[in-house]
Enzyme design. Structure first.
Site, PDB file in Angstrom:
ATOM      1  CD  GLU A 176      -2.759   1.361   2.413  1.00 35.56           C
ATOM      2  OE1 GLU A 176      -3.706   2.168   2.378  1.00 35.56           O
ATOM      3  OE2 GLU A 176      -2.511   0.648   3.407  1.00 35.56           O
ATOM      4  CE  LYS A 213      -6.616   0.126   1.588  1.00 38.10           C
ATOM      5  NZ  LYS A 213      -7.237  -0.351   2.824  1.00 38.10           N
TER       6      LYS A 213
END
Length: 296
Positions: A176, A213
């Site tokens: 992420e 992400k």
């Protein structure tokens, strides 16, 4: 179980719920839920209350595998129980939802327009516990605030270095590198990030799999090559501070991108709601995020 979970995450229709606020963000998450800081007198009580909130979400009939593929947990949530089962087992066995674990220790101070992850010397031990608790995958967050090529490269280098440690432990890492939605050069950051991610993905072994992400891109479909990359199980999007209606609208413009929302999922929930009110509010959020994730 693991093969079924892999198939569900890779090809299932739905989204991933992010229930992983940690020590630093827990007071804010509780305040949004209507539990103010004077309601608890120490950290233990605070974490008891946040577990009550998460238990209420997870046990709600609206938290349904017809809409939700997976859920990201905080370490304390993993180590606690819901209705006599460890949280990950409750999710997998009772709900048919795949459990993930946030494994980073927070953000380092800004440098070169980014915030790397803090050192994490206890990661191997945490991954061992995650396997014991039947966790499927992990999540770790960095932040990009400026289109600084050196900084963005450092973020992606660090993410993939740790991802390989997670893969070696038999788990699927969610990488992420969040681009701050308020960044003045967000679009440029996303171009640089896309190139760095592709470069690292192309160097992975054929047996290595990761998830990504990412912030919903300024230019729709910026991340199509990432979504279609053979080493990528799934690309999910964070809400990043956008209100749910706006986050859903932006998400719908991106083919193949599904949600992994936190605040946008739980914003309308309140400790004072009756179960009927709570479940109705959660159902509305879940169904709208699902619809934004699966259309396209």
């Amino acid at each position: 179980m693991q093969d079924n979970q892999f198939e569900k995450i890779k090809n299932g229709q739905g989204f991933i719920a992010a229930l992983d606020q940690s020590g630093g963000s827990t007071p804010k998450a509780l305040a949004n839920y209507g539990v103010l800081e004077d309601a608890y007198s120490n950290e233990d009580e605070m974490f008891d209350m946040v577990h009550e909130m998460r238990t209420r979400i997870i046990t709600s009939p609206a938290f349904d595998s017809d809409y939700i593929l997976g859920a990201i947990l905080f370490e304390q949530t993993m180590d606690r129980e819901i209705e006599g089962k460890y949280t990950a087992d409750y999710l997998a066995e009772k709900k048919g939802i795949v459990p993930f674990l946030k494994v980073d220790k927070g953000l380092a101070e800004p440098t070169n327009g980014v915030q790397l992850m803090k050192p994490n010397p206890g990661l191997d031990e945490l991954l061992k516990r995650a396997n014991e608790r039947h966790i499927f995958g992990t999540k770790m967050r960095s932040v990009i605030k400026e289109a600084n090529p050196e900084g963005i490269k450092a973020v992606v280098d660090q993410q993939f270095e740790v991802a390989k440690q997670i893969i070696a432990a038999g788990l699927v890492p969610i990488i992420e590198p969040e681009v701050d939605i308020n960044s003045s050069d967000k679009e440029k950051s996303e171009e640089i990030l896309n190139g760095e991610l592709l470069s690292h993905l192309n160097n992975l072994a054929d047996t290595d799999n990761v998830m990504l992400k990412l912030s919903i891109p300024t230019v729709a479909n910026t991340y199509q090559e990432l979504i279609q990359h053979p080493r990528v199980v799934r690309v999910v999007a964070l809400s990043g501070g956008y209100p749910r209606v706006e986050a859903n609208k932006k998400l719908k413009e991106n083919a193949g991108l599904i949600a992994s929302f936190s605040r946008a999922l739980s914003d309308d929930l309140n400790v004072k709601q009756t179960d009927q009110e709570f479940n109705a509010a959660l159902k509305e959020a879940v169904e709208s995020i699902y619809e934004a994730s699966v259309k396209k």
